[in-house]
Design a protein around this motif. Structure first.
Motif, PDB file in Angstrom:
ATOM      1  N   MET A   1       7.116   2.079  59.946  1.00  0.00           N
ATOM      2  CA  MET A   1       5.906   1.332  60.153  1.00  0.00           C
ATOM      3  C   MET A   1       4.759   1.802  61.198  1.00  0.00           C
ATOM      4  SD  MET A   1       7.836  -3.050  60.859  1.00  0.00           S
ATOM      5  CE  MET A   1       5.866  -3.536  61.356  1.00  0.00           C
ATOM      6  N   GLY A   2       3.318   1.045  61.364  1.00  0.00           N
ATOM      7  CA  GLY A   2       3.070   1.988  62.205  1.00  0.00           C
ATOM      8  C   GLY A   2       1.707   1.584  62.521  1.00  0.00           C
ATOM      9  N   TRP A   3       0.441   2.426  63.090  1.00  0.00           N
ATOM     10  CA  TRP A   3      -0.849   1.785  63.707  1.00  0.00           C
ATOM     11  C   TRP A   3      -1.446   2.946  63.062  1.00  0.00           C
ATOM     12  CZ3 TRP A   3      -1.599  -2.232  66.055  1.00  0.00           C
ATOM     13  CH2 TRP A   3      -0.015  -3.247  67.091  1.00  0.00           C
ATOM     14  N   PHE A   4      -2.394   2.794  62.008  1.00  0.00           N
ATOM     15  CA  PHE A   4      -3.819   3.328  61.426  1.00  0.00           C
ATOM     16  C   PHE A   4      -4.464   2.324  62.476  1.00  0.00           C
ATOM     17  CE2 PHE A   4      -2.093   5.566  57.781  1.00  0.00           C
ATOM     18  CZ  PHE A   4      -0.845   5.191  57.832  1.00  0.00           C
ATOM     19  N   ARG A   5      -6.472   3.369  62.387  1.00  0.00           N
ATOM     20  CA  ARG A   5      -7.168   2.372  62.749  1.00  0.00           C
ATOM     21  C   ARG A   5      -8.658   3.086  62.418  1.00  0.00           C
ATOM     22  NH1 ARG A   5      -7.448   6.977  68.403  1.00  0.00           N
ATOM     23  NH2 ARG A   5      -9.038   8.334  67.235  1.00  0.00           N
ATOM     24  N   GLN A   6      -9.656   2.692  62.574  1.00  0.00           N
ATOM     25  CA  GLN A   6     -10.995   3.060  60.953  1.00  0.00           C
ATOM     26  C   GLN A   6     -12.455   2.269  62.438  1.00  0.00           C
ATOM     27  OE1 GLN A   6     -10.924   0.773  57.323  1.00  0.00           O
ATOM     28  NE2 GLN A   6     -12.312   1.928  56.881  1.00  0.00           N
TER      29      GLN A   6
ATOM     30  N   PHE B   1      -4.725   7.412  60.268  1.00  0.00           N
ATOM     31  CA  PHE B   1      -3.610   7.223  61.000  1.00  0.00           C
ATOM     32  C   PHE B   1      -3.122   7.785  62.735  1.00  0.00           C
ATOM     33  CE2 PHE B   1       0.776   9.301  62.337  1.00  0.00           C
ATOM     34  CZ  PHE B   1       0.558  10.862  62.787  1.00  0.00           C
ATOM     35  N   VAL B   2      -2.641   6.735  63.697  1.00  0.00           N
ATOM     36  CA  VAL B   2      -2.028   6.001  64.724  1.00  0.00           C
ATOM     37  C   VAL B   2      -1.179   6.978  65.628  1.00  0.00           C
ATOM     38  CG1 VAL B   2      -2.726   5.788  67.308  1.00  0.00           C
ATOM     39  CG2 VAL B   2      -4.218   5.300  65.327  1.00  0.00           C
ATOM     40  N   ALA B   3      -0.022   6.321  64.978  1.00  0.00           N
ATOM     41  CA  ALA B   3       1.400   6.756  65.468  1.00  0.00           C
ATOM     42  C   ALA B   3       2.475   6.105  63.809  1.00  0.00           C
ATOM     43  CB  ALA B   3       1.598   6.251  66.374  1.00  0.00           C
ATOM     44  N   ILE B   4       3.465   5.991  63.725  1.00  0.00           N
ATOM     45  CA  ILE B   4       4.422   6.025  62.471  1.00  0.00           C
ATOM     46  C   ILE B   4       5.388   5.645  62.831  1.00  0.00           C
ATOM     47  CG2 ILE B   4       4.796   5.502  60.775  1.00  0.00           C
ATOM     48  CD1 ILE B   4       2.093   4.868  60.363  1.00  0.00           C
TER      49      ILE B   4
ATOM     50  N   ILE C   1       8.987   9.410  65.469  1.00  0.00           N
ATOM     51  CA  ILE C   1       8.153   9.188  66.109  1.00  0.00           C
ATOM     52  C   ILE C   1       6.972   9.904  65.324  1.00  0.00           C
ATOM     53  CG2 ILE C   1       6.199   7.745  67.102  1.00  0.00           C
ATOM     54  CD1 ILE C   1       8.106   6.709  68.785  1.00  0.00           C
ATOM     55  N   TYR C   2       6.114   9.465  64.572  1.00  0.00           N
ATOM     56  CA  TYR C   2       4.742  10.658  64.034  1.00  0.00           C
ATOM     57  C   TYR C   2       3.333   9.961  65.137  1.00  0.00           C
ATOM     58  CZ  TYR C   2       8.080  12.715  60.769  1.00  0.00           C
ATOM     59  OH  TYR C   2       9.341  13.525  60.461  1.00  0.00           O
TER      60      TYR C   2
ATOM     61  N   ALA D   1       3.154  -1.705  57.083  1.00  0.00           N
ATOM     62  CA  ALA D   1       4.582  -1.334  56.879  1.00  0.00           C
ATOM     63  C   ALA D   1       4.299  -0.832  55.205  1.00  0.00           C
ATOM     64  CB  ALA D   1       5.586  -2.595  57.218  1.00  0.00           C
ATOM     65  N   ARG D   2       5.555  -0.671  55.353  1.00  0.00           N
ATOM     66  CA  ARG D   2       5.732   0.339  53.734  1.00  0.00           C
ATOM     67  C   ARG D   2       6.466  -0.691  53.587  1.00  0.00           C
ATOM     68  NH1 ARG D   2       7.577   6.373  52.343  1.00  0.00           N
ATOM     69  NH2 ARG D   2       6.700   5.416  50.348  1.00  0.00           N
ATOM     70  N   GLY D   3       7.648  -0.454  52.028  1.00  0.00           N
ATOM     71  CA  GLY D   3       7.767  -1.035  51.103  1.00  0.00           C
ATOM     72  C   GLY D   3       9.167  -1.351  52.117  1.00  0.00           C
ATOM     73  N   VAL D   4      10.218  -2.704  51.693  1.00  0.00           N
ATOM     74  CA  VAL D   4      11.415  -2.316  51.696  1.00  0.00           C
ATOM     75  C   VAL D   4      12.284  -0.952  51.667  1.00  0.00           C
ATOM     76  CG1 VAL D   4      14.124  -3.373  51.442  1.00  0.00           C
ATOM     77  CG2 VAL D   4      12.051  -5.224  51.385  1.00  0.00           C
ATOM     78  N   TRP D   5      12.998  -0.471  52.440  1.00  0.00           N
ATOM     79  CA  TRP D   5      13.557   0.765  51.947  1.00  0.00           C
ATOM     80  C   TRP D   5      12.999   2.094  52.393  1.00  0.00           C
ATOM     81  CZ3 TRP D   5      18.466  -0.046  53.998  1.00  0.00           C
ATOM     82  CH2 TRP D   5      18.722  -1.322  53.562  1.00  0.00           C
ATOM     83  N   TYR D   6      11.942   1.673  51.795  1.00  0.00           N
ATOM     84  CA  TYR D   6      11.002   3.002  52.272  1.00  0.00           C
ATOM     85  C   TYR D   6      10.417   3.238  53.709  1.00  0.00           C
ATOM     86  CZ  TYR D   6       9.453   2.527  47.707  1.00  0.00           C
ATOM     87  OH  TYR D   6       9.304   2.837  45.795  1.00  0.00           O
ATOM     88  N   SER D   7      11.698   4.110  53.633  1.00  0.00           N
ATOM     89  CA  SER D   7      11.884   4.540  55.410  1.00  0.00           C
ATOM     90  C   SER D   7      11.049   5.619  56.036  1.00  0.00           C
ATOM     91  CB  SER D   7      12.989   4.333  56.109  1.00  0.00           C
ATOM     92  OG  SER D   7      14.220   5.641  55.094  1.00  0.00           O
ATOM     93  N   SER D   8      10.936   6.353  55.492  1.00  0.00           N
ATOM     94  CA  SER D   8      10.717   7.037  55.142  1.00  0.00           C
ATOM     95  C   SER D   8       8.984   7.784  55.681  1.00  0.00           C
ATOM     96  CB  SER D   8      10.376   9.174  54.395  1.00  0.00           C
ATOM     97  OG  SER D   8       9.720   8.712  53.396  1.00  0.00           O
ATOM     98  N   VAL D   9       8.151   8.446  56.427  1.00  0.00           N
ATOM     99  CA  VAL D   9       7.198   8.238  56.982  1.00  0.00           C
ATOM    100  C   VAL D   9       6.086   8.915  55.984  1.00  0.00           C
ATOM    101  CG1 VAL D   9       5.185   9.923  59.393  1.00  0.00           C
ATOM    102  CG2 VAL D   9       7.148   8.428  59.455  1.00  0.00           C
ATOM    103  N   THR D  10       4.751   8.151  56.236  1.00  0.00           N
ATOM    104  CA  THR D  10       3.402   8.497  54.503  1.00  0.00           C
ATOM    105  C   THR D  10       2.463   8.910  55.992  1.00  0.00           C
ATOM    106  OG1 THR D  10       2.753   7.364  53.916  1.00  0.00           O
ATOM    107  CG2 THR D  10       4.550   8.619  53.075  1.00  0.00           C
ATOM    108  N   LEU D  11       1.916   9.962  55.984  1.00  0.00           N
ATOM    109  CA  LEU D  11       0.010   9.417  56.753  1.00  0.00           C
ATOM    110  C   LEU D  11      -0.948   8.504  55.682  1.00  0.00           C
ATOM    111  CD1 LEU D  11       0.312  12.773  58.775  1.00  0.00           C
ATOM    112  CD2 LEU D  11       1.119  10.572  58.985  1.00  0.00           C
ATOM    113  N   ASN D  12      -0.544   8.368  54.530  1.00  0.00           N
ATOM    114  CA  ASN D  12      -1.382   8.318  53.570  1.00  0.00           C
ATOM    115  C   ASN D  12      -1.181   6.705  53.638  1.00  0.00           C
ATOM    116  OD1 ASN D  12      -3.360   6.654  51.613  1.00  0.00           O
ATOM    117  ND2 ASN D  12      -1.893   8.755  50.287  1.00  0.00           N
TER     118      ASN D  12
END
Length: 126
Positions: free
Chosen positions: A34-39, A47-50, A58-59, A98-109
């Motif tokens: 889960m994380g934060w994006f901005r526009q 992406f700001v922080a995930i 934390i990224y 938030a990504r889907g359930v069990w999608y725990s890895s960070v992506t910036l997309n």
């Protein structure tokens, strides 16, 4: 019904601090990145922080590293974005995602995130 609701956006002066919160409901989020994006107007969403869903790693984007940090409270299904030393270029709508359930890895997309909040506006004046 899945919902992510952001709060904490405001109009502030350069150098001020803000804390954004995101309350999630409707499913299990603890295993999801889960994380934060901005526009900003006329710009693409960035992406700001995930935070990963596996080890809370934390990224943070280069543009905000050292000034912003993210955290999460899985017991409350909440994530937070602590912003300090705000600059006018931080002005944007900030979105919790938030990504889907069990999608725990960070992506910036942003396309890899399935649930989004409605956004909260942060405006920084010089």
């Amino acid at each position: 019904q899945v919902q992510l609701v952001e709060s904490g956006g405001a109009s502030v002066q350069a150098g001020d601090s803000l804390r954004l919160s995101c309350a999630a409901s409707g499913r299990t989020f603890s295993s999801s990145a889960m994380g934060w994006f901005r526009q900003a107007p006329g710009k693409t969403r960035e992406f700001v922080a995930i935070i990963s869903g596996r080890n809370d790693e934390i990224y943070v984007a280069d543009s905000v590293r050292g000034r912003f940090t993210a955290s999460r409270n899985n017991a409350k299904n909440e994530i937070y974005l602590q912003m300090t030393s705000l600059k006018p270029e931080d002005t944007a709508s900030y979105y919790c995602a938030a990504r889907g359930v069990w999608y725990s890895s960070v992506t910036l997309n942003p396309n890899d995130y399935v649930d989004w909040g409605q956004g909260t506006q942060v405006t920084v004046s010089s």
